[in-house]
Design a protein around this motif. Structure first.
Motif, PDB file in Angstrom:
ATOM      1  N   PHE A   1      36.674  12.542  -2.089  1.00  0.00           N
ATOM      2  CA  PHE A   1      35.762  12.041  -1.723  1.00  0.00           C
ATOM      3  C   PHE A   1      34.797  12.892  -3.082  1.00  0.00           C
ATOM      4  N   ARG A   2      34.416  11.569  -3.723  1.00  0.00           N
ATOM      5  CA  ARG A   2      33.767  11.900  -5.165  1.00  0.00           C
ATOM      6  C   ARG A   2      32.517  12.476  -4.824  1.00  0.00           C
ATOM      7  N   LEU A   3      31.325  13.044  -5.492  1.00  0.00           N
ATOM      8  CA  LEU A   3      29.891  13.459  -5.396  1.00  0.00           C
ATOM      9  C   LEU A   3      29.570  11.883  -5.517  1.00  0.00           C
ATOM     10  N   ASN A   4      28.483  11.498  -5.312  1.00  0.00           N
ATOM     11  CA  ASN A   4      27.577  10.095  -5.078  1.00  0.00           C
ATOM     12  C   ASN A   4      26.906   9.892  -6.387  1.00  0.00           C
ATOM     13  N   ASP A   5      26.848   8.720  -6.351  1.00  0.00           N
ATOM     14  CA  ASP A   5      26.146   8.330  -7.755  1.00  0.00           C
ATOM     15  C   ASP A   5      25.311   9.123  -8.201  1.00  0.00           C
TER      16      ASP A   5
ATOM     17  N   LYS B   1      25.212  16.160   2.234  1.00  0.00           N
ATOM     18  CA  LYS B   1      24.526  14.825   1.009  1.00  0.00           C
ATOM     19  C   LYS B   1      24.884  14.482  -0.210  1.00  0.00           C
ATOM     20  N   ASP B   2      25.237  16.262  -1.007  1.00  0.00           N
ATOM     21  CA  ASP B   2      26.091  15.832  -2.580  1.00  0.00           C
ATOM     22  C   ASP B   2      27.040  14.909  -2.549  1.00  0.00           C
ATOM     23  N   TRP B   3      27.870  14.547  -1.221  1.00  0.00           N
ATOM     24  CA  TRP B   3      28.846  13.621  -1.433  1.00  0.00           C
ATOM     25  C   TRP B   3      29.097  12.489  -0.979  1.00  0.00           C
ATOM     26  N   SER B   4      30.123  11.472  -1.504  1.00  0.00           N
ATOM     27  CA  SER B   4      29.960   9.601  -1.113  1.00  0.00           C
ATOM     28  C   SER B   4      30.623  10.443   0.348  1.00  0.00           C
ATOM     29  N   GLU B   5      30.274   9.251   0.745  1.00  0.00           N
ATOM     30  CA  GLU B   5      30.406   8.696   2.354  1.00  0.00           C
ATOM     31  C   GLU B   5      31.687   8.382   2.665  1.00  0.00           C
ATOM     32  N   GLN B   6      31.818   7.383   1.282  1.00  0.00           N
ATOM     33  CA  GLN B   6      33.215   7.160   1.669  1.00  0.00           C
ATOM     34  C   GLN B   6      34.093   7.203   0.603  1.00  0.00           C
ATOM     35  N   PRO B   7      35.982   8.150   0.696  1.00  0.00           N
ATOM     36  CA  PRO B   7      36.154   8.548   0.422  1.00  0.00           C
ATOM     37  C   PRO B   7      36.849   7.839  -0.840  1.00  0.00           C
ATOM     38  N   ALA B   8      37.404   8.581  -2.124  1.00  0.00           N
ATOM     39  CA  ALA B   8      37.871   7.445  -2.863  1.00  0.00           C
ATOM     40  C   ALA B   8      39.497   7.196  -2.941  1.00  0.00           C
ATOM     41  N   GLY B   9      40.226   7.788  -2.388  1.00  0.00           N
ATOM     42  CA  GLY B   9      41.229   7.737  -1.946  1.00  0.00           C
ATOM     43  C   GLY B   9      41.966   8.151  -0.417  1.00  0.00           C
ATOM     44  N   LEU B  10      43.356   7.675  -0.268  1.00  0.00           N
ATOM     45  CA  LEU B  10      43.295   8.437   0.885  1.00  0.00           C
ATOM     46  C   LEU B  10      45.282   8.466   0.273  1.00  0.00           C
ATOM     47  N   VAL B  11      46.263   9.293   0.435  1.00  0.00           N
ATOM     48  CA  VAL B  11      47.205   9.562   0.332  1.00  0.00           C
ATOM     49  C   VAL B  11      47.690  10.102   1.829  1.00  0.00           C
ATOM     50  N   PHE B  12      49.411   9.520   1.665  1.00  0.00           N
ATOM     51  CA  PHE B  12      50.113   9.626   3.350  1.00  0.00           C
ATOM     52  C   PHE B  12      51.059   9.771   2.273  1.00  0.00           C
TER      53      PHE B  12
END
Length: 280
Positions: free
Chosen positions: A100-104, A177-188
């Protein structure tokens, strides 16, 4: 979906961009930090992620009090994995990584602060070469692969635990709340046996790595990472009850051989000797 041939222990090193990131680490879809089931959202009570670049690597599941219990590869079906012991079944195996990235707003603020910091550093007269050199740390960029239910043939291995190692899993000092609610990416990442590696890649499996005793006897370096300003996460009852792989399959591991003082290389702060303003 990535196949990885793995023998014995492993560790995760985090590298990429220097921008802050919150990284979830799963062992068979059990959080390696909190011990709770895999989640698509960040949580603070308990914290279910590590913070990058402050956390330079992760050697195992969080056991608290400045320690982790080392990741160890083990076949599914024995009940020895973290997944099997925590959930009572072994379905997923492998390793899951979600960033997860920081929010905008926070990301723009962080980038501006970094720009100003770099400008200030450039305006200061540089010291003589080799004086006060610092080691930069790095954080990962997000992955891009969606999670899918793995085929049993490819997910032949999961992660259990070995012995305890001295390492802190750091508490996040940012508000959630500083972090984005949506993940930037997922790897399995699927962990596979030697026959599966040959079937998937068409190549012979890589040789098995040396064990810790042979590594120490060869005089190779061990690293001690100390951060005086960071706060360690408390242990969780769920992960604290996970038994070592050796207890399940009867491995007779060699006794630990302490490295010499010359083999241990301290990174970041010096324990007990923090650098203070004016102490140069």
């Amino acid at each position: 979906m990535l196949p990885v041939y793995l023998r014995e222990a492993m560790w995760l090193s985090f590298a990429g961009t220097t921008e802050p990131a919150a990284l979830q680490v799963g062992a068979g879809k059990v959080c390696a930090v909190s011990g709770l089931p895999w989640s698509g959202r960040l949580s603070r009570e308990p914290q279910n992620y590590v913070v990058l670049p402050r956390q330079p690597w992760l050697d195992g599941i969080n056991s608290g009090k400045g320690t982790v219990r080392q990741f160890v590869a083990v076949p599914l079906g024995l009940g020895a994995t973290v997944e099997g012991q925590v959930t009572g079944e072994e379905v997923w195996g492998g390793v899951q990584l979600q960033s997860f990235r920081l929010n905008d707003g926070e990301l723009a603020r962080w980038r501006e602060e970094e720009r100003l910091r770099v400008e200030r550093e450039r305006s200061i007269t540089l010291p003589p070469p080799g004086y006060g050199a610092a080691m930069p740390m790095a954080a990962p960029s997000g992955g891009a692969a969606p999670a899918r239910r793995p085929r049993q043939a490819a997910a032949a291995m999961g992660l259990g635990v070995g012995g305890s190692m001295r390492q802190e899993v750091y508490r996040d000092d940012r508000p959630l709340k500083d972090w984005s609610e949506q993940p930037a990416g997922l790897v399995f990442v699927h962990l596979v046996t030697p026959p599966e590696w040959r079937r998937i890649t068409g190549e012979a499996p890589p040789p098995s790595p040396v064990d810790r005793a042979a590594y120490t006897r060869a005089g190779l370096p061990w690293f001690d990472y100390y951060d005086q300003d960071a706060e360690d996460l408390a242990p969780t009852d769920t992960l604290g009850g996970v038994k070592p792989v050796g207890d399940w399959i009867g491995d007779d591991h060699d006794h630990w051989q302490e490295p010499s003082a010359q083999q241990v290389r301290p990174l970041k702060d010096a324990p007990g000797k923090p650098v203070e303003d004016g102490d140069w």
